[in-house]
Design a protein around this motif. Structure first.
Motif, short mmCIF file in Angstrom:
data_model
loop_
_atom_site.label_atom_id
_atom_site.label_comp_id
_atom_site.label_asym_id
_atom_site.label_seq_id
_atom_site.Cartn_x
_atom_site.Cartn_y
_atom_site.Cartn_z
N VAL A 49 0.79 -1.21 -0.02
CA VAL A 49 -0.10 0.11 -0.08
C VAL A 49 0.91 1.04 -0.13
N ASP A 50 1.90 1.29 0.82
CA ASP A 50 2.84 2.49 0.92
C ASP A 50 4.00 2.35 1.46
N LEU A 51 5.08 2.91 1.00
CA LEU A 51 6.40 2.85 1.77
C LEU A 51 6.79 4.31 2.31
N VAL A 52 6.97 4.35 3.52
CA VAL A 52 7.31 5.72 3.95
C VAL A 52 8.84 5.59 4.78
N PRO A 53 9.68 6.02 4.10
CA PRO A 53 11.18 5.90 4.71
C PRO A 53 11.58 7.28 5.53
N SER A 54 12.49 7.12 6.26
CA SER A 54 12.81 8.15 7.13
C SER A 54 14.55 8.16 7.32
N TYR A 55 15.18 8.90 8.15
CA TYR A 55 16.56 8.58 8.49
C TYR A 55 17.16 7.20 8.45
N THR A 56 16.29 6.58 9.54
CA THR A 56 16.79 5.33 9.89
C THR A 56 15.79 4.06 9.66
N THR A 57 14.82 4.38 9.29
CA THR A 57 13.69 3.44 9.22
C THR A 57 12.64 3.55 7.98
N LEU A 58 12.28 2.30 7.68
CA LEU A 58 11.15 2.29 6.50
C LEU A 58 9.88 1.70 7.15
N GLY A 138 7.59 14.97 6.07
CA GLY A 138 6.72 14.92 7.09
C GLY A 138 6.65 16.16 7.98
N PHE A 139 5.65 16.05 9.02
CA PHE A 139 5.67 17.23 9.69
C PHE A 139 4.48 18.06 9.04
N ALA A 140 4.69 18.55 7.69
CA ALA A 140 3.71 19.26 7.03
C ALA A 140 3.52 18.88 5.48
N PRO A 141 2.60 18.86 4.85
CA PRO A 141 2.84 18.44 3.54
C PRO A 141 3.89 19.44 2.67
N GLY A 142 4.80 18.48 2.24
CA GLY A 142 6.05 18.84 1.42
C GLY A 142 7.19 19.50 2.27
N PHE A 143 7.19 19.08 3.61
CA PHE A 143 8.15 19.57 4.60
C PHE A 143 9.18 18.62 4.52
N GLU A 204 2.04 16.93 -9.96
CA GLU A 204 2.02 15.73 -9.62
C GLU A 204 2.80 15.18 -8.57
N GLY A 205 2.22 14.73 -7.60
CA GLY A 205 3.10 14.29 -6.38
C GLY A 205 3.06 15.29 -5.03
N PHE A 206 2.67 16.69 -5.49
CA PHE A 206 2.52 17.88 -4.79
C PHE A 206 3.76 18.37 -4.13
N SER A 207 4.64 17.61 -3.81
CA SER A 207 5.76 18.08 -3.17
C SER A 207 7.03 18.21 -4.27
N LEU A 208 7.56 19.42 -4.34
CA LEU A 208 8.59 19.60 -5.10
C LEU A 208 9.96 18.83 -4.83
N LEU A 209 10.20 18.34 -3.73
CA LEU A 209 11.10 17.49 -3.17
C LEU A 209 10.63 16.20 -2.76
N ARG A 210 11.44 15.19 -2.99
CA ARG A 210 11.34 13.85 -2.69
C ARG A 210 12.42 13.17 -2.13
N VAL A 211 12.24 12.07 -1.26
CA VAL A 211 13.26 11.30 -0.72
C VAL A 211 14.25 11.00 -1.50
N GLY A 212 15.58 11.06 -1.17
CA GLY A 212 16.49 10.78 -2.26
C GLY A 212 17.01 12.07 -3.09
N ASP A 213 16.28 12.99 -3.05
CA ASP A 213 16.77 14.32 -3.88
C ASP A 213 17.90 14.86 -3.24
N ARG A 214 18.52 15.55 -4.07
CA ARG A 214 19.62 16.51 -3.51
C ARG A 214 19.25 18.12 -3.63
N VAL A 215 19.71 18.93 -2.91
CA VAL A 215 19.31 20.19 -2.73
C VAL A 215 20.34 20.95 -2.27
#
Length: 245
Positions: A49-58, A138-143, A204-215
């Motif tokens: 259904v979904d995958l939610v990655p974080s700093y140390t977990t999935l 997380g925290f807020a949409p697109g944060f 599409e996807g709402f957020s400009l940034l995605r996990v794994g992107d570089r900034v």
């Protein structure tokens, strides 16, 4: 690269497992978490259904009508038994965010400089010098939680969070940096503001940034900031209005 010492599976409700691979933040974690997410997509197939990655977990969310928690757990154990990190490389889309660093929109810029024992100019230079990875949303949409900061800039959150932080505010806290996508409460140190639209319902996807992107944050003049649609309203003015409600 050594595999995680003791991957841990934790129940997350009736339809999820939290896979904890690490105990501390490290950019190299992303290679393992990316590989784990890719394997989960392949192995779980339509039951995922979904995958939610974080700093140390999935967080792995599955369809309980198609598979049981025990079956999902066994699939994860099988994946972890042979898991290898994704290949190191650039990976992810690179975003350059123009940022106006100024006390008017970054009222904590001087505080960060004082805590770091650096000049304001040196703080700006250090913040712009690194390429940051998006570790989680997380925290807020697109944060987007990004890291890792130059150790010299590491500083604690504010003792009392602001009731309203303006959209686009660029901030730091601990080893992390971020840009607030929408007006929201927040306790991070505000050091500037970007005109970039970080959250858009029509995108599409709402957020400009995605996990794994570089900034990369790129210092911009007030003129360039305004020309790209940036709001120059002082951050503390927004705070006062929020506090008055």
């Amino acid at each position: 690269m050594k595999p995680p010492a003791l991957p841990c599976l934790e129940r997350a409700g009736l339809d999820g497992w939290m896979v904890r691979l690490f105990d501390s933040i490290d950019e190299k974690n992303l290679l393992w978490l990316t590989a784990l997410a890719e394997e989960c997509e392949s192995v779980f197939g339509s039951t995922l259904v979904d995958l939610v990655p974080s700093y140390t977990t999935l967080l792995v969310v599955f369809d309980p009508f198609q598979t049981t928690p025990c079956e999902a757990r066994q699939k994860l154990l099988d994946i972890l038994a042979t898991l290898r990190p994704a290949e190191a490389g650039t990976g992810g889309e690179l975003h350059e965010l123009p940022t106006w660093y100024d006390l008017q929109v970054g009222p904590d810029l001087q505080r960060v400089a004082d805590l770091s024992e650096l000049s304001v100019e040196a703080v700006i230079e250090a913040h712009c010098a690194r390429e940051y990875r998006v570790f989680a949303l997380g925290f807020a949409p697109g944060f987007a939680f990004m890291g890792l900061l130059d150790p010299a800039l590491t500083c604690p959150r504010l003792d009392t969070p602001r009731q309203k932080v303006p959209a686009g505010s660029v901030a730091i806290a601990g080893q992390q940096t971020a840009a607030y996508p929408v007006v929201t409460p927040g306790g991070w140190n505000l050091i500037g503001r970007t005109p970039a639209r970080l959250f858009d319902r029509n995108r599409e996807g709402f957020s400009l940034l995605r996990v794994g992107d570089r900034v990369r944050f790129v210092a911009a003049t007030r003129e360039k900031f305004e020309a790209e649609g940036g709001d120059t309203k002082p951050a503390d003015q927004t705070l006062e209005k929020g506090a008055a409600k």
